[in-house]
Design a protein around this motif. Structure first.
Motif, PDB file in Angstrom:
ATOM      1  N   MET A 161       0.833  -1.213   0.000  1.00 28.18           N
ATOM      2  CA  MET A 161       0.000   0.000   0.000  1.00 28.18           C
ATOM      3  C   MET A 161       0.865   1.260   0.000  1.00 28.18           C
ATOM      4  O   MET A 161       0.558   2.226  -0.703  1.00 28.18           O
ATOM      5  CB  MET A 161      -0.951  -0.017   1.195  1.00 28.18           C
ATOM      6  N   ILE A 162       1.946   1.238   0.758  1.00 30.84           N
ATOM      7  CA  ILE A 162       2.861   2.387   0.785  1.00 30.84           C
ATOM      8  C   ILE A 162       3.477   2.576  -0.596  1.00 30.84           C
ATOM      9  O   ILE A 162       3.503   3.692  -1.134  1.00 30.84           O
ATOM     10  CB  ILE A 162       3.951   2.183   1.854  1.00 30.84           C
ATOM     11  N   ASN A 163       3.956   1.495  -1.190  1.00 29.25           N
ATOM     12  CA  ASN A 163       4.576   1.575  -2.519  1.00 29.25           C
ATOM     13  C   ASN A 163       3.603   2.098  -3.562  1.00 29.25           C
ATOM     14  O   ASN A 163       3.989   2.871  -4.440  1.00 29.25           O
ATOM     15  CB  ASN A 163       5.130   0.217  -2.942  1.00 29.25           C
ATOM     16  N   HIS A 164       2.352   1.687  -3.480  1.00 28.54           N
ATOM     17  CA  HIS A 164       1.359   2.158  -4.455  1.00 28.54           C
ATOM     18  C   HIS A 164       1.230   3.682  -4.377  1.00 28.54           C
ATOM     19  O   HIS A 164       1.269   4.366  -5.401  1.00 28.54           O
ATOM     20  CB  HIS A 164      -0.002   1.493  -4.192  1.00 28.54           C
ATOM     21  N   ASN A 165       1.088   4.207  -3.158  1.00 25.42           N
ATOM     22  CA  ASN A 165       0.946   5.656  -3.001  1.00 25.42           C
ATOM     23  C   ASN A 165       2.196   6.399  -3.441  1.00 25.42           C
ATOM     24  O   ASN A 165       2.115   7.417  -4.135  1.00 25.42           O
ATOM     25  CB  ASN A 165       0.602   5.997  -1.545  1.00 25.42           C
ATOM     26  N   VAL A 166       3.354   5.912  -3.040  1.00 30.99           N
ATOM     27  CA  VAL A 166       4.613   6.555  -3.429  1.00 30.99           C
ATOM     28  C   VAL A 166       4.781   6.504  -4.949  1.00 30.99           C
ATOM     29  O   VAL A 166       5.138   7.498  -5.587  1.00 30.99           O
ATOM     30  CB  VAL A 166       5.807   5.906  -2.701  1.00 30.99           C
ATOM     31  N   GLY A 167       4.495   5.362  -5.534  1.00 28.94           N
ATOM     32  CA  GLY A 167       4.608   5.213  -6.991  1.00 28.94           C
ATOM     33  C   GLY A 167       3.679   6.139  -7.752  1.00 28.94           C
ATOM     34  O   GLY A 167       4.058   6.717  -8.771  1.00 28.94           O
ATOM     35  N   ARG A 168       2.467   6.309  -7.248  1.00 33.64           N
ATOM     36  CA  ARG A 168       1.508   7.199  -7.921  1.00 33.64           C
ATOM     37  C   ARG A 168       1.960   8.656  -7.827  1.00 33.64           C
ATOM     38  O   ARG A 168       1.786   9.424  -8.762  1.00 33.64           O
ATOM     39  CB  ARG A 168       0.114   7.022  -7.310  1.00 33.64           C
ATOM     40  N   VAL A 169       2.578   9.045  -6.712  1.00 34.49           N
ATOM     41  CA  VAL A 169       3.100  10.415  -6.602  1.00 34.49           C
ATOM     42  C   VAL A 169       4.285  10.589  -7.551  1.00 34.49           C
ATOM     43  O   VAL A 169       4.391  11.608  -8.235  1.00 34.49           O
ATOM     44  CB  VAL A 169       3.476  10.748  -5.142  1.00 34.49           C
ATOM     45  N   LEU A 170       5.150   9.602  -7.617  1.00 36.18           N
ATOM     46  CA  LEU A 170       6.286   9.696  -8.549  1.00 36.18           C
ATOM     47  C   LEU A 170       5.814   9.756  -9.998  1.00 36.18           C
ATOM     48  O   LEU A 170       6.448  10.406 -10.830  1.00 36.18           O
ATOM     49  CB  LEU A 170       7.264   8.541  -8.328  1.00 36.18           C
ATOM     50  N   ASP A 171       4.679   9.112 -10.291  1.00 33.85           N
ATOM     51  CA  ASP A 171       4.088   9.224 -11.635  1.00 33.85           C
ATOM     52  C   ASP A 171       3.849  10.681 -12.017  1.00 33.85           C
ATOM     53  O   ASP A 171       3.957  11.054 -13.187  1.00 33.85           O
ATOM     54  CB  ASP A 171       2.742   8.485 -11.705  1.00 33.85           C
ATOM     55  N   LEU A 172       3.533  11.515 -11.034  1.00 30.82           N
ATOM     56  CA  LEU A 172       3.269  12.935 -11.308  1.00 30.82           C
ATOM     57  C   LEU A 172       4.510  13.664 -11.812  1.00 30.82           C
ATOM     58  O   LEU A 172       4.407  14.755 -12.361  1.00 30.82           O
ATOM     59  CB  LEU A 172       2.737  13.619 -10.042  1.00 30.82           C
ATOM     60  N   PHE A 173       5.669  13.050 -11.606  1.00 33.18           N
ATOM     61  CA  PHE A 173       6.931  13.619 -12.100  1.00 33.18           C
ATOM     62  C   PHE A 173       7.503  12.775 -13.242  1.00 33.18           C
ATOM     63  O   PHE A 173       8.675  12.878 -13.574  1.00 33.18           O
ATOM     64  CB  PHE A 173       7.946  13.710 -10.943  1.00 33.18           C
ATOM     65  N   ASP A 174       6.644  11.945 -13.836  1.00 27.46           N
ATOM     66  CA  ASP A 174       7.050  11.038 -14.926  1.00 27.46           C
ATOM     67  C   ASP A 174       8.196  10.125 -14.516  1.00 27.46           C
ATOM     68  O   ASP A 174       9.071   9.803 -15.322  1.00 27.46           O
ATOM     69  CB  ASP A 174       7.406  11.815 -16.201  1.00 27.46           C
TER      70      ASP A 174
END
Length: 186
Positions: A161-174
């Protein structure tokens, strides 16, 4: 790419720690870390890390009292900033341009320079004042990304769950850290 990671005082410092762990493995990403006093305190309360362990994950570390640091100026080129876990006090300071420490000054500069600022508020339940602050931050140009788990990837652990949230935020920076189980449709 240069990113500022701000760890503020809300519960959920693991999001900032995981962000730093992942970004350390991605070539060409330079991290600049600022931790509030309560963010530092929560590291020891909520995790097995010490604040120094977290500082070692960043490329550059700044004292929150150092309002003369390079990242306090718009002339210092960064690609964006992530504040996690963003305390309501920090959110309020950002919204009201009350930049009396480096974390809130760097966020203010990020907004004024029209760079991406992602705020991960971690508070529940929310009263109308909290909701109003998030709305006003979004009006100023911030992206509001509360760490809310997605269950379509069928997480098995808290780390999932932590990785999913962190990954989705990093998606915002491509930045694709290859940690998000992406929706493939039905």
């Amino acid at each position: 790419m240069k990113l500022i990671i701000g760890i503020a005082g809300a519960s959920g410092v693991i999001y900032g720690i995981r962000m730093l762990e992942i970004l350390k493995t991605i070539p060409d990403v330079e991290t600049h870390l600022i931790m509030s006093k309560t963010g530092r305190m929560n590291i020891s309360l909520e995790t097995d890390y010490a604040p120094g362990d977290v500082e070692d994950m960043a490329d550059r570390v700044y004292k929150n009292s150092n309002v003369g640091a390079a990242i306090a100026s718009g002339s210092f080129k960064i690609d964006g900033m992530i504040v996690t876990a963003c305390a309501m006090k920090t959110l309020s300071a950002i919204v009201h341009s009350h930049a009396d420490d480096l974390l809130t000054r760097a966020a203010d500069v990020t907004l004024k320079e029209q760079r991406r600022l992602v705020l991960m508020p971690r508070e529940t339940p929310l009263h109308v004042g909290h909701c109003k602050l998030m709305y006003e931050a979004a009006q100023l140009g911030a992206v509001i990304a509360p760490p809310m788990p997605g269950f379509y990837g069928r997480p098995k652990t808290i780390d999932d769950m932590i990785n999913h949230n962190v990954g989705r935020v990093l998606d915002l920076f491509d930045i694709d850290a290859n940690i998000v189980k992406r929706w493939q449709g039905t």
